[in-house]
Design a protein around this motif. Structure first.
Motif, PDB file in Angstrom:
ATOM      1  N   TRP A  86       0.840  -1.209   0.000  1.00  0.00           N
ATOM      2  CA  TRP A  86       0.000   0.000   0.000  1.00  0.00           C
ATOM      3  C   TRP A  86       0.871   1.254   0.000  1.00  0.00           C
ATOM      4  N   GLU A  87       1.950   1.237   0.755  1.00  0.00           N
ATOM      5  CA  GLU A  87       2.846   2.393   0.781  1.00  0.00           C
ATOM      6  C   GLU A  87       3.463   2.623  -0.593  1.00  0.00           C
ATOM      7  N   GLY A 146       3.179  14.359   2.379  1.00  0.00           N
ATOM      8  CA  GLY A 146       3.008  13.671   3.652  1.00  0.00           C
ATOM      9  C   GLY A 146       4.203  12.939   4.212  1.00  0.00           C
ATOM     10  N   TRP A 147       5.282  12.809   3.437  1.00  0.00           N
ATOM     11  CA  TRP A 147       6.477  12.173   3.973  1.00  0.00           C
ATOM     12  C   TRP A 147       7.396  13.229   4.578  1.00  0.00           C
ATOM     13  N   MET A 148       8.231  12.835   5.485  1.00  0.00           N
ATOM     14  CA  MET A 148       9.145  13.780   6.122  1.00  0.00           C
ATOM     15  C   MET A 148      10.515  13.140   6.276  1.00  0.00           C
ATOM     16  N   ARG A 149      11.531  13.992   6.336  1.00  0.00           N
ATOM     17  CA  ARG A 149      12.909  13.510   6.500  1.00  0.00           C
ATOM     18  C   ARG A 149      13.178  13.114   7.941  1.00  0.00           C
ATOM     19  N   GLU A 150      14.088  12.153   8.101  1.00  0.00           N
ATOM     20  CA  GLU A 150      14.600  11.879   9.436  1.00  0.00           C
ATOM     21  C   GLU A 150      15.448  13.063   9.898  1.00  0.00           C
ATOM     22  N   LYS A 151      15.506  13.261  11.204  1.00  0.00           N
ATOM     23  CA  LYS A 151      16.337  14.335  11.737  1.00  0.00           C
ATOM     24  C   LYS A 151      17.781  13.858  11.785  1.00  0.00           C
ATOM     25  N   ARG A 173       4.264  10.802   7.761  1.00  0.00           N
ATOM     26  CA  ARG A 173       3.959  11.407   9.064  1.00  0.00           C
ATOM     27  C   ARG A 173       2.779  10.744   9.765  1.00  0.00           C
ATOM     28  N   GLU A 174       1.912  10.042   9.048  1.00  0.00           N
ATOM     29  CA  GLU A 174       0.775   9.365   9.671  1.00  0.00           C
ATOM     30  C   GLU A 174       0.988   7.854   9.757  1.00  0.00           C
ATOM     31  N   ARG A 175       1.368   7.251   8.652  1.00  0.00           N
ATOM     32  CA  ARG A 175       1.521   5.787   8.629  1.00  0.00           C
ATOM     33  C   ARG A 175       2.852   5.336   9.218  1.00  0.00           C
ATOM     34  N   GLU A 176       3.826   6.252   9.287  1.00  0.00           N
ATOM     35  CA  GLU A 176       5.147   5.983   9.847  1.00  0.00           C
ATOM     36  C   GLU A 176       5.890   4.876   9.098  1.00  0.00           C
TER      37      GLU A 176
END
Length: 382
Positions: A86-87, A146-151, A173-176
């Protein structure tokens, strides 16, 4: 009571025997089942054992408690595979409108293509390959949707973007769920430099999906690169990766012309040495049937006699599981040696020294500072 050495050998033989001869599993004692389940869970092969027994219709002939563990593993695998496919679909949605080829790698590729290597395989993230020149637009589009970078600190970010074969991981950010975007299969600094353009030229379509997968030979070569050029000082080489290679060889080996093209393709991609090791240890440890003519031709990429002997000693000790109740300093040494070998192949000496020195100093600092929430080391991926 068996001595420590006998217990260690028994543990390795138990898991390898289960993978090579799953039909014999109903005859195991309860003690061996307990040990086998622990070994399979540690090596992420519990779902694979369930899949093998289910295929042979033997699940009802093993102890009930063992069957319960295997069915739980099956459910986890099914959930994880559904989540990752799904991702991958959501990534396709996010990148719609961009004129690019998206190629699935490793576990997600096996799932989408319906390959035997996906049976019972526990994947953890979505690995995709895109052309390097389109990385900025791909990353930007995913960040917008909706995706985000790792810190990461500036050094780690530079490490990925200047030297590695992928950008820093992106997490929804939601599904992780994590997505790893690759632009090649080995770091820019690696001694081996397979041309990504050649990989894209032989990709295969996936029915019903715009995502493609690597060609048969390339898929196997990438699995071998992942096996022999990664390494982990604690986990060692991943037996699961060698199982993937054996499955892919058995499956694609039935296609006309596959074996004849395997070694030439490895030579074209500068991956003759990983293929040589893969054929040797797939045959030795998992009993994979390989035509003698192919094995002989792969010998052209073999290292010196001394290196062959060293790898013949190191690889089984670094890849086979140890008894969970016994320490094994020899296996630990082999894992460290393979970890250092992988880094030696991935970077030139000066850069390698700088990188390992920085990582060592960071671990020292982490050890000395008080531990609190959010203090985990994000650099462990590198």
């Amino acid at each position: 009571m068996p001595d420590s050495f006998s217990q260690k050998r028994h543990a390795a033989r138990l898991l390898i025997g289960a993978l090579r001869r799953p039909a014999d599993l109903p005859h195991l004692s309860l003690t061996d089942w307990d040990l086998l389940l622990r070994l399979a869970r540690r090596t992420q092969l519990l779902g694979r054992l369930e899949a093998d027994l289910a295929q042979l219709e033997l699940l009802d002939r093993i102890p009930e408690r063992a069957g319960n563990h295997l069915r739980a593993a099956r459910n986890l695998v099914a959930h994880r595979q559904t989540r990752l496919t799904w991702e991958a679909d959501r990534v396709v949605w996010a990148l719609r409108g961009l004129d690019l080829h998206i190629v699935a790698l490793k576990g997600v590729a096996y799932m989408l293509a319906g390959l035997p290597a996906a049976r019972g395989r526990l994947a953890v993230d979505v690995d995709l390959l895109v052309p390097e020149e389109q990385l900025p637009s791909v990353e930007q589009r995913l960040l917008e949707r909706g995706w985000m970078r790792e810190k990461l600190d500036p050094y780690d970010d530079q490490y990925y973007r200047e030297w590695m074969h992928e950008i820093p991981a992106l997490r929804h950010r939601e599904r992780e769920t994590e997505v790893d975007i690759h632009h090649r299969i080995l770091p820019r600094t690696s001694r081996l430099q397979p041309d990504p353009v050649l990989l894209f030229q032989q990709t295969r379509a996936v029915p019903g999906s715009p995502i493609r997968v690597l060609g048969p030979q390339d898929m196997i070569l990438h699995a071998l690169v992942h096996l022999f050029h990664e390494g982990d000082p604690k986990e060692g080489l991943r037996l699961r990766d060698l199982v993937d290679v054996a499955d892919l060889l058995r499956h694609f080996g039935q296609e006309p012309g596959f074996w004849e093209a395997l070694v030439p393709r490895a030579e074209q991609l500068q991956l003759g040495r990983p293929l040589y090791y893969g054929l040797v240890f797939s045959r030795q440890l998992l009993g994979t049937e390989i035509p003698d003519t192919v094995a002989q031709r792969a010998q052209s990429a073999a290292p010196s006699w001394l290196v062959q002997r060293a790898m013949g000693w190191l690889v089984p000790r670094a890849i086979l599981p140890t008894h969970p109740d016994q320490s094994d300093p020899i296996a630990a040494l082999a894992r460290w040696a393979m970890y250092l070998r992988a880094h030696w192949l991935r970077m030139p000496p000066g850069l390698l020294f700088q990188h390992l020195a920085r990582k060592t100093w960071r671990r020292v600092q982490t050890t000395l500072q008080p531990q609190g929430l959010g203090s985990t080391d994000k650099s462990s991926r590198s």
